[in-house]
Design an enzyme around this catalytic site. Structure first.
Site, short mmCIF file in Angstrom:
data_model
loop_
_atom_site.label_atom_id
_atom_site.label_comp_id
_atom_site.label_asym_id
_atom_site.label_seq_id
_atom_site.Cartn_x
_atom_site.Cartn_y
_atom_site.Cartn_z
N ASN A 42 1.03 -1.12 -0.11
CA ASN A 42 0.02 -0.02 0.03
C ASN A 42 0.92 1.28 0.01
OD1 ASN A 42 -2.26 1.93 0.96
ND2 ASN A 42 -0.90 1.98 2.76
N TYR B 33 4.21 10.13 -10.65
CA TYR B 33 3.09 9.35 -10.11
C TYR B 33 2.26 8.25 -11.11
CZ TYR B 33 -0.88 7.80 -6.72
OH TYR B 33 -1.78 7.38 -6.07
N LYS C 162 2.55 4.33 -11.14
CA LYS C 162 1.39 3.47 -10.97
C LYS C 162 1.10 2.49 -12.29
CE LYS C 162 0.30 4.22 -6.70
NZ LYS C 162 0.32 3.20 -5.67
N THR D 254 -7.00 11.60 2.93
CA THR D 254 -5.82 11.02 3.52
C THR D 254 -4.77 12.24 3.59
OG1 THR D 254 -4.92 10.56 1.51
CG2 THR D 254 -6.02 8.81 2.57
#
Length: 250
Positions: free
Chosen positions: A85, A152, A156, A189
């Site tokens: 994660n 990013y 990913k 978050t």
């Protein structure tokens, strides 16, 4: 005994995943740069064991997982899951203006660490009777190009292809191991806070992400984690190589 290893458990989605697994009598080994006293002190059916590690450092990462594997090999394992994660969103910046150290750290945490860990993991349990489950946390950014998210989105996307390829290999080898992707979509978050703090010159969609917060469109991490954990608790329903998303439920 049921065990799950979860990276990035100091806060956010990782902490929620760990807590829900523990509530379901799964013993969790958590990894993060910082501790999570709430998990360590929790009185839940499943236990919690923490390892402090910086996934930027590959030597430290390798040694930590070797220690975890040694510990687990002494346990009477009934099932074993790995949830990768931990991730970084920074640097959020156009190419040509990035800090090389931050870029290196980003690639290490988001892509290289999951590759290194998966390699160690699958090798360690090669001769066991366990059918492993590995869940890698992905993002919709893997499938679209966003100004300022070049690092990013790329890491990913790389994680997605890597996961798909490992699934193909495990299927061909008839190991019984399952490796999947899980997309949590947008959550409330600290990472979202980092995104909202970006300058528009770095990230042109920053206002859209600010609106997610003001319009209460960010899901609580417990809500998102529940979707993944329910899947993990029903291993027979997991399909090797599948892409699961919180949007399948909400």
């Amino acid at each position: 005994m049921k065990y799950a290893v979860v990276t990035g458990t100091s806060k956010g989605l990782g902490a929620s995943i760990a807590k829900l697994l523990m509530e379901a009598s799964v013993n969790v080994i958590g990894l993060a740069r910082g501790k999570n006293q709430e998990l360590e002190n929790a009185n839940l059916p499943g236990s919690y064991k923490h390892y402090q590690v910086d996934l930027v450092d590959m030597e430290q990462t390798e040694k930590t997982f070797e220690n975890i594997i040694s510990f687990l090999k002494e346990q009477p394992l009934e099932s074993l899951q790995l949830v990768q994660n931990a991730a970084l969103v920074t640097p959020i910046e156009q190419v040509g203006k990035q800090d090389i150290a931050k870029l290196t750290a980003h690639v290490h945490v988001n892509l290289l660490a999951p590759m290194v860990v998966s390699n160690l993991w699958l090798d360690a349990w090669r001769d066991s009777n366990l059918s492993l489950v590995i869940a890698n946390i992905t993002s919709g950014a893997a499938n679209r190009s966003v100004y300022g998210w070049n690092a990013y989105g790329s890491t990913k996307a790389g994680l997605d292809r890597y996961t798909d390829t490992v699934a193909v290999e495990q299927e061909k080898l008839e190991t019984g191991n399952k490796i999947i992707l899980f997309d949590p979509s947008i959550m409330d978050t600290d990472m979202q806070g980092e995104i909202r703090s970006a300058d528009p010159s770095q990230f042109v969609d920053v206002d859209q992400f600010k609106n997610y917060k003001t319009e209460d469109k960010l899901r609580d991490t417990d809500v998102v984690a529940k979707v993944l954990v329910e899947r993990l608790l029903d291993e027979s329903s997991i399909q090797n190589g599948e892409y699961y998303s919180v949007k399948d439920v909400f």
